[in-house]
Structure formats: structure tokens, C-alpha cells
Scaffold this active site. Structure first.
Site, PDB file in Angstrom:
ATOM      1  N   ASP A 271       0.868  -1.167   0.000  1.00 34.79           N
ATOM      2  CA  ASP A 271       0.000   0.000   0.000  1.00 34.79           C
ATOM      3  C   ASP A 271       0.913   1.227   0.000  1.00 34.79           C
ATOM      4  O   ASP A 271       1.401   1.663   1.044  1.00 34.79           O
ATOM      5  CB  ASP A 271      -0.876  -0.045   1.264  1.00 34.79           C
TER       6      ASP A 271
ATOM      7  N   GLU B 252      32.216   5.353   2.440  1.00 34.32           N
ATOM      8  CA  GLU B 252      32.796   5.191   3.782  1.00 34.32           C
ATOM      9  C   GLU B 252      31.712   5.572   4.790  1.00 34.32           C
ATOM     10  O   GLU B 252      31.315   6.721   4.860  1.00 34.32           O
ATOM     11  CB  GLU B 252      34.001   6.133   3.947  1.00 34.32           C
TER      12      GLU B 252
ATOM     13  N   GLU C 127      30.393   6.287   8.364  1.00 36.22           N
ATOM     14  CA  GLU C 127      30.763   6.613   9.748  1.00 36.22           C
ATOM     15  C   GLU C 127      29.512   6.571  10.620  1.00 36.22           C
ATOM     16  O   GLU C 127      28.416   6.913  10.162  1.00 36.22           O
ATOM     17  CB  GLU C 127      31.411   7.995   9.818  1.00 36.22           C
TER      18      GLU C 127
ATOM     19  N   GLU D 182      36.929   5.713  14.542  1.00 32.64           N
ATOM     20  CA  GLU D 182      37.088   7.082  14.005  1.00 32.64           C
ATOM     21  C   GLU D 182      37.536   8.032  15.120  1.00 32.64           C
ATOM     22  O   GLU D 182      37.786   7.610  16.250  1.00 32.64           O
ATOM     23  CB  GLU D 182      35.792   7.546  13.329  1.00 32.64           C
TER      24      GLU D 182
ATOM     25  N   GLU E 249      34.028   3.535  11.682  1.00 33.91           N
ATOM     26  CA  GLU E 249      33.865   3.643  10.223  1.00 33.91           C
ATOM     27  C   GLU E 249      33.983   2.276   9.584  1.00 33.91           C
ATOM     28  O   GLU E 249      34.805   1.458   9.984  1.00 33.91           O
ATOM     29  CB  GLU E 249      34.944   4.579   9.652  1.00 33.91           C
TER      30      GLU E 249
ATOM     31  N   HIS F  30      31.635   9.643   3.094  1.00 33.15           N
ATOM     32  CA  HIS F  30      32.411  10.073   1.921  1.00 33.15           C
ATOM     33  C   HIS F  30      32.125   9.113   0.774  1.00 33.15           C
ATOM     34  O   HIS F  30      32.057   7.903   0.966  1.00 33.15           O
ATOM     35  CB  HIS F  30      33.898  10.076   2.245  1.00 33.15           C
TER      36      HIS F  30
ATOM     37  N   ARG G 218      41.655  18.002   3.691  1.00 33.01           N
ATOM     38  CA  ARG G 218      40.427  17.385   4.182  1.00 33.01           C
ATOM     39  C   ARG G 218      39.320  18.395   4.484  1.00 33.01           C
ATOM     40  O   ARG G 218      38.220  18.023   4.883  1.00 33.01           O
ATOM     41  CB  ARG G 218      40.717  16.548   5.421  1.00 33.01           C
TER      42      ARG G 218
ATOM     43  N   GLU H  42      36.816  11.965  -4.291  1.00 34.95           N
ATOM     44  CA  GLU H  42      36.167  11.684  -2.999  1.00 34.95           C
ATOM     45  C   GLU H  42      35.311  12.891  -2.623  1.00 34.95           C
ATOM     46  O   GLU H  42      35.831  13.955  -2.279  1.00 34.95           O
ATOM     47  CB  GLU H  42      37.229  11.427  -1.920  1.00 34.95           C
TER      48      GLU H  42
ATOM     49  N   ARG I 131      33.167  14.703  -0.065  1.00 36.44           N
ATOM     50  CA  ARG I 131      33.193  14.588   1.396  1.00 36.44           C
ATOM     51  C   ARG I 131      31.951  15.152   2.086  1.00 36.44           C
ATOM     52  O   ARG I 131      31.832  15.078   3.301  1.00 36.44           O
ATOM     53  CB  ARG I 131      34.454  15.270   1.934  1.00 36.44           C
TER      54      ARG I 131
END
Ligand code: GLU
Ligand code: MG
Length: 438
Positions: free
Chosen positions: A53, A129, A131, A186, A193, A242, A313, A328, A330
Site C-alpha cells: 500500500d 565510507e 561513519e 574514528e 567507520e 564520503h 580534508r 572523494e 566529502r
């Protein structure tokens, strides 16, 4: 693809002693759903005759158009290792169809498939990845934000109190055919992670849904509460997801160019430029909660600006220096619906390719430490600071809207309601700050 036939599945059910089959799918807002059928109903289930449904599923359809059916993807057959091994439970991930046989436009898996088709012969490869935090439950079994663990990045036992759960998750996932590349503690206490090996985007999204279920289920077995909420505790790092991306064709990585100084092909650079161009537009999908924007703040290795870099980063997109050319991204967090997130990311990247966009120069400095003037001089834009801003950016981004297709309105409507519910709250922070001072 095409590993299992209908007959293979029926034989597996028989040989393995499977008693229940969970027919799974994901709603628009990323919640995994399922209905269990008994093994005696297997043929009916494999033939796509199990109904649901749709009007009772968040973000699906209205009451007057509610009947839908579940068509299992046979290659997703797996036995749930955490359920009893006598009278086993298997799962099949399903696509949602209209009763007339057309794919339901609001099914996230169908949405991703539609955008994947736009890549033609190129395969969108994704490695995520995940976390998350493991918290203690209180005496009533209710989740808290407490952890007994005092470990940090890459620590191990006895400091790390989550290694048992990570081990069980990794083993369970491998059992189910989901390849786990690595797992580790982490940065924050209680934070972990799990890195999934890259796969085509549809498989990768299925694996994320499986991974989150495994983490939550196996944590609960150990008396812990696992959460993928992006920022459960202020002042410590939040949890991201990531997403490592590339395009391949005939097994060749199209993002790689050995001759280029950064190893990136022209296609990869254009894709990167597309991601940067639409980063704000797709943010409401990759970062879907009010709470997502508490993570995207300076100082916690989460991005706040649409810039890229080789190693930095604090950048939105990083180009890791080893293991094949990939980008990557992030910003995404693990509360996102992975099917929709991959759909909007691919659409953004392909738009960069189509328009032959050039990425701006890489930013090597810590973006969090740069002044607004410096950022403006380099043409670096900030990501949305709230769900409200992100929803407005999505409304202005035709590429992200088109990727979501006909369900875009429903998504925006649901998320606007969530924002309004939050906006009208009076928080403890406000009471602490204002109640006596004013
Ligand atoms: N937890 C950080 C985030 O919110 C990322 C840490 C890392 O670089 O893995 O994105
Ligand atoms: Mg990490």
C-alpha cells in the site's frame, strides 16, 4: 549482473532451508522497509506479485493510487546471517512497480536506474565510507549519547569498545556478498567507520542499505545503539559518508590519465567541475536532515565550501593520491538516501562533462582558516548553512531536480515540513542563553 535465475533462487530456498523471504525496498527519505513472506509464497514473490500500500509509505503516493507491487532483483538474494540459522531468513531487494507494469517514478532505486542510463556505456563506480556512533542504552533500553569508549582515530582495544561490533558487521556483510575494504575506530569517542569496496552505483547503494541494517542490528545485539545521525554531539566530529566516485568502461577507469600531473583525465576534471557547480543544489539530498548542517561546520574535517584539493580534508572534493584515479566527495552524510544521493551526484558530474566545464584551481590551504574575502577572491562558494538554504538551492537547480524526476516535489514538500517543525521549536540552547539574560 545476472548471477541468479528464478530457478536458482527456488533451489537455494529449498537447499538452505529458508523459511522467510524479506522483500525489501527503500522509501523516498531513505528508510529501509520490508514485508516478510513465507517460503511457500516464494514463486509468487519472485513473480512480482507481492503488493504494498504505497499510501502508507513516506513520500510514495496518495491514498487513491495506492496499490503497488514489489519486483525483486534476483541478484540481491542473500541470507540474513543474524537471523536464526534453523529456518533461515533471506532477503531480496525489490523495485517498486505500478500495477500496470511501469516502474514507479517515486521508487529511489528506479530513480537511480534512470539517471544511470544517462551515462550510456560508462559505469558509475562508487565506494562509500560509512561513519557512525555506538552509544549505550539506558536502563529502559532507550538510546543515549553516552559511550564508555575513550578511543580515537585508528585506536584499538582495550580502549576501543566497538571492535567486537565492527568485526561482526564485517563478517556478516562478507557473508552476504558485500565486500568490506576496511573498518576502524574514528576520531570521536564511540565513533566508527566501515569502508565498502567500490561497486557499480546501484550495488553500492544496496550495500549501504544492507550495511546500515547490519550495523544497527548487530549493535543492538551487544546492547548498544548505533546511529547514523550526522552530528549527535556538538563539539566533536560528526559522521560523514564520503563517496569515492569514478566512471569506467570495459573495466578501464576513465578518470585516470597517467600522463596528467594529478593523474586525472579530462573527463574526471569536467565531472569534478560539475560536482562543484551543483554542490549546493544537491546538498538537500546528500545532507537531508536539519541535523546534517550541524556537521558541515569548520573544524571537524567536514566541508563547508565548494572547493577541491589533492589532500586537503577541509575541501568538498579530494583527489586521493593513491589507488586509482577517483574523486572523494566529502559532503554526504549517512542519513542520506544513497540511491537519490548517487543519482544527483552522477547527474551533476555528467552535466559538467556535457558543458565541458573546467574546475577552478585546487585549494591547498585550510579552507576553514580562510577569510570570507579570500574565499570570494578565489570564487569559492559556501555550502548551504541550513536545510532551509539547501532546499532553496535545490529548487534553483534544474539538473538536481531533473535527476529526482517527478518525485522532486514530494521530496521538497516533506523536507520543507521537517524544516518548519524545527524552525518553530524553542531549544535548550535558547533557554540557557536568553531566559535569565533578558
Ligand atoms: N568525520 C568526518 C566528517 O564528518 C570525516 C573524517 C575523515 O576524514 O574520515 O566528514
Ligand atoms: Mg572517516
Amino acid at each position: 549482473m545476472g548471477t541468479y535465475s528464478r530457478e536458482d533462487i527456488l533451489r537455494l530456498i529449498e537447499d538452505e532451508g529458508v523459511e522467510f523471504i524479506r522483500m525489501q525496498f527503500t522509501d523516498l527519505f531513505g528508510q529501509l522497509k520490508n514485508v516478510a513472506v513465507t517460503a511457500s509464497q516464494a514463486e509468487r514473490a519472485l513473480d512480482g506479485e507481492v503488493m504494498l500500500d504505497g499510501s502508507s509509505i513516506h513520500g510514495f503516493v496518495r491514498v487513491e493510487e495506492s496499490d503497488q507491487c514489489l519486483r525483486p532483483d534476483l541478484d540481491t538474494f542473500a541470507i540474513l546471517p543474524w537471523r536464526p540459522q534453523l529456518g533461515k531468513v533471506a532477503r531480496l531487494i525489490c523495485d517498486v512497480y505500478e500495477p500496470d507494469g511501469t516502474p514507479f517514478a517515486g521508487d529511489p532505486r528506479n530513480i537511480l536506474k534512470r539517471v544511470l542510463a544517462q551515462a550510456g556505456n560508462r559505469v558509475f563506480q562508487v565506494g562509500a565510507e560509512l561513519e557512525f556512533f555506538l552509544f549505550q542504552a539506558d536502563e529502559n533500553g532507550k538510546p543515549t549519547t553516552r559511550t564508555s569508549d575513550q578511543a580515537g582515530y585508528f585506536d584499538l582495544g582495550p580502549l576501543d569498545h566497538g571492535e567486537g561490533v565492527r568485526r561482526e558487521v564485517a563478517l556478516a556483510l562478507e557473508d552476504m556478498g558485500v565486500e568490506v575494504e576496511a573498518s576502524h575506530h574514528e576520531a570521536a569517542a564511540g565513533q566508527h567507520e566501515i569502508d565498502l569496496k567500490y561497486a557499480d552505483a546501484l550495488t553500492a547503494a544496496d550495500s549501504i542499505m544492507t550495511g546500515k541494517l547490519a550495523v544497527k542490528t548487530l549493535a543492538q545485539r551487544s546492547g548498544l545503539h548505533a546511529t547514523f545521525m550526522p552530528k549527535p554531539i556538538p563539539g566533536v566530529p560528526g559522521s560523514g559518508m564520503h563517496v569515492n566516485m569514478s566512471l569506467s568502461q570495459d573495466g578501464r577507469n576513465l578518470f585516470s590519465d597517467e600522463a596528467a600531473p594529478d593523474g586525472l583525465s579530462l573527463l574526471a576534471r569536467q565531472f569534478l567541475a560539475g560536482l562543484l557547480d551543483h554542490a549546493s543544489g544537491f546538498c538537500a539530498v546528500t545532507n537531508p536532515l536539519v541535523n546534517s548542517y550541524k556537521r558541515l561546520v569548520p573544524g571537524y574535517e567536514a566541508p563547508c565550501h565548494a572547493a577541491w584539493s589533492a589532500a586537503n580534508r577541509s575541501a568538498l572534493v579530494r583527489v586521493p593520491s593513491h589507488r586509482g584515479a577517483r574523486l572523494e566527495l566529502r559532503s554526504p552524510d549517512p542519513a542520506c538516501n544513497p540511491y537519490l544521493a548517487f543519482a544527483v551526484c552522477l547527474a551533476a558530474g555528467l552535466d559538467g562533462v556535457e558543458r565541458r566545464l573546467d574546475p577552478p584551481p585546487a585549494v591547498t590551504e585550510n579552507l576553514s582558516a580562510m577569510s570570507p574575502e579570500d574565499l570570494a577572491k578565489r570564487g569559492v562558494r559556501s555550502l548551504p548553512a541550513s536545510l532551509d538554504e539547501a532546499l532553496s538551492a535545490l529548487e534553483r537547480d534544474p539538473v538536481a531536480l531533473e535527476a529526482l524526476g517527478p518525485c522532486a516535489g514530494r521530496y521538497l514538500e516533506g523536507k520543507r515540513r521537517e524544516w518548519e517543525a524545527y524552525r518553530t521549536q524553542v531549544t535548550q540552547w535558547e533557554l540557557d542563553r536568553y531566559l535569565t539574560a533578558y
